[in-house]
Scaffold this motif. Structure first.
Motif, mmCIF file in Angstrom:
data_model
loop_
_atom_site.group_PDB
_atom_site.id
_atom_site.type_symbol
_atom_site.label_atom_id
_atom_site.label_comp_id
_atom_site.label_asym_id
_atom_site.label_seq_id
_atom_site.Cartn_x
_atom_site.Cartn_y
_atom_site.Cartn_z
ATOM 1 N N TYR A 90 16.664 119.266 11.281
ATOM 2 C CA TYR A 90 15.337 118.690 11.104
ATOM 3 C C TYR A 90 15.359 117.178 11.280
ATOM 4 O O TYR A 90 14.497 116.598 11.940
ATOM 5 C CB TYR A 90 14.808 119.042 9.709
ATOM 6 C CG TYR A 90 13.512 118.353 9.366
ATOM 7 C CD1 TYR A 90 12.298 118.841 9.838
ATOM 8 C CD2 TYR A 90 13.500 117.195 8.593
ATOM 9 C CE1 TYR A 90 11.109 118.203 9.538
ATOM 10 C CE2 TYR A 90 12.320 116.546 8.288
ATOM 11 C CZ TYR A 90 11.118 117.056 8.766
ATOM 12 O OH TYR A 90 9.948 116.409 8.472
ATOM 13 N N CYS A 91 16.367 116.537 10.696
ATOM 14 C CA CYS A 91 16.447 115.081 10.720
ATOM 15 C C CYS A 91 17.078 114.600 12.028
ATOM 16 O O CYS A 91 18.162 115.042 12.402
ATOM 17 C CB CYS A 91 17.263 114.602 9.523
ATOM 18 S SG CYS A 91 17.316 112.816 9.351
ATOM 19 N N GLU A 92 16.408 113.678 12.722
ATOM 20 C CA GLU A 92 16.912 113.176 14.005
ATOM 21 C C GLU A 92 18.264 112.487 13.870
ATOM 22 O O GLU A 92 19.030 112.428 14.815
ATOM 23 C CB GLU A 92 15.898 112.201 14.625
ATOM 24 C CG GLU A 92 14.635 112.885 15.120
ATOM 25 C CD GLU A 92 13.685 111.907 15.769
ATOM 26 O OE1 GLU A 92 14.036 110.702 15.868
ATOM 27 O OE2 GLU A 92 12.589 112.328 16.174
ATOM 28 N N LYS A 93 18.548 111.956 12.701
ATOM 29 C CA LYS A 93 19.819 111.267 12.461
ATOM 30 C C LYS A 93 21.013 112.195 12.707
ATOM 31 O O LYS A 93 22.104 111.758 13.036
ATOM 32 C CB LYS A 93 19.853 110.750 11.018
ATOM 33 C CG LYS A 93 21.053 109.873 10.693
ATOM 34 C CD LYS A 93 21.057 109.474 9.222
ATOM 35 C CE LYS A 93 19.977 108.478 8.900
ATOM 36 N NZ LYS A 93 20.098 107.920 7.524
ATOM 37 N N TYR A 94 20.790 113.514 12.578
ATOM 38 C CA TYR A 94 21.883 114.480 12.698
ATOM 39 C C TYR A 94 21.847 115.247 14.019
ATOM 40 O O TYR A 94 22.510 116.264 14.171
ATOM 41 C CB TYR A 94 21.833 115.479 11.531
ATOM 42 C CG TYR A 94 21.615 114.825 10.192
ATOM 43 C CD1 TYR A 94 22.424 113.768 9.784
ATOM 44 C CD2 TYR A 94 20.596 115.238 9.346
ATOM 45 C CE1 TYR A 94 22.213 113.135 8.565
ATOM 46 C CE2 TYR A 94 20.386 114.619 8.128
ATOM 47 C CZ TYR A 94 21.189 113.573 7.743
ATOM 48 O OH TYR A 94 20.983 112.943 6.545
#
Length: 203
Positions: free
Chosen positions: A76-80
């Motif tokens: 979900y998180c773009e950081k990952y």
């Protein structure tokens, strides 16, 4: 064991409890991993769940109770979005969810089913340890109850023939001694008995 196996691999190993709290975070030796982990802020005590970081493999394992592998943009998180995470649930001896074991690789292009299998096998090994400990606890409790309710004198010896445990009946029987039975060689109380000596020698 898994730390030894993955020493030379680019991976981060995560052990979480049933609430998604990281118990251990083991980062591989490469600078790339160390830099990525500074970005992810993965450390013991951090909480990774569906509520805190959105969809991730170990978060889904906690919710669904099944092994999961999430690759890149599936997070979900773009950081990952660059990483792959393979996670397996860990169940305790009572079949209650106790946490997860996860293996993170720094590029989703490195994703393969073997990483998920390794996480699953290591989670299974932890579950076996739970079972082993419970088995020992139950055996110890059974022995304690047997000692407490027996009408006969019961004495446990170590391999050297010294008393390591005696129930109340045995303590009463040998109450004329001026100290506790623990540590006394059995032959000092009962003399040399061939059956005891033979059992100690042969097991």
């Amino acid at each position: 064991q898994i730390e030894t196996i993955l020493t030379n691999m680019e991976s981060i190993i995560l052990l979480s409890d049933e609430n998604g709290v990281m118990l251990r975070v083991i980062v591989g030796s490469t600078e790339l991993l160390a830099e990525q982990n500074r970005r992810y802020k993965l450390e013991a005590g951090s909480v990774w769940t569906e509520k805190t970081v959105g969809t991730c493999a170990h978060g889904l394992s906690l919710i669904l109770g099944t092994p999961m592998q999430i690759c890149g943009p599936e997070h979900y998180c773009e950081k990952y979005e660059e990483i792959t995470c393979s996670s397996a649930p860990i169940y305790d001896a009572y079949k209650m969810l106790a946490g997860t074991l996860s293996i993170v690789t720094p590029s989703y292009q490195q994703q393969n089913s073997h990483t998920l299998a390794l996480a699953l096998n290591m989670a299974s090994a932890i579950q076996s340890e739970f079972q082993y400990q419970l088995h020992n606890e139950l055996n110890n409790e059974l022995l304690r109850v047997t000692y407490d309710i027996s009408d006969e004198a019961l004495i446990t010896l170590n391999k050297n023939g010294a008393i390591i445990k005696a129930n109340a009946v045995a303590r009463e029987l040998f109450s004329y001694l001026d100290h506790d039975l623990t540590g006394i060689p059995i032959n000092e109380i009962l003399g040399n008995l061939p059956v005891i000596q033979s059992t100690l020698e042969t097991g």
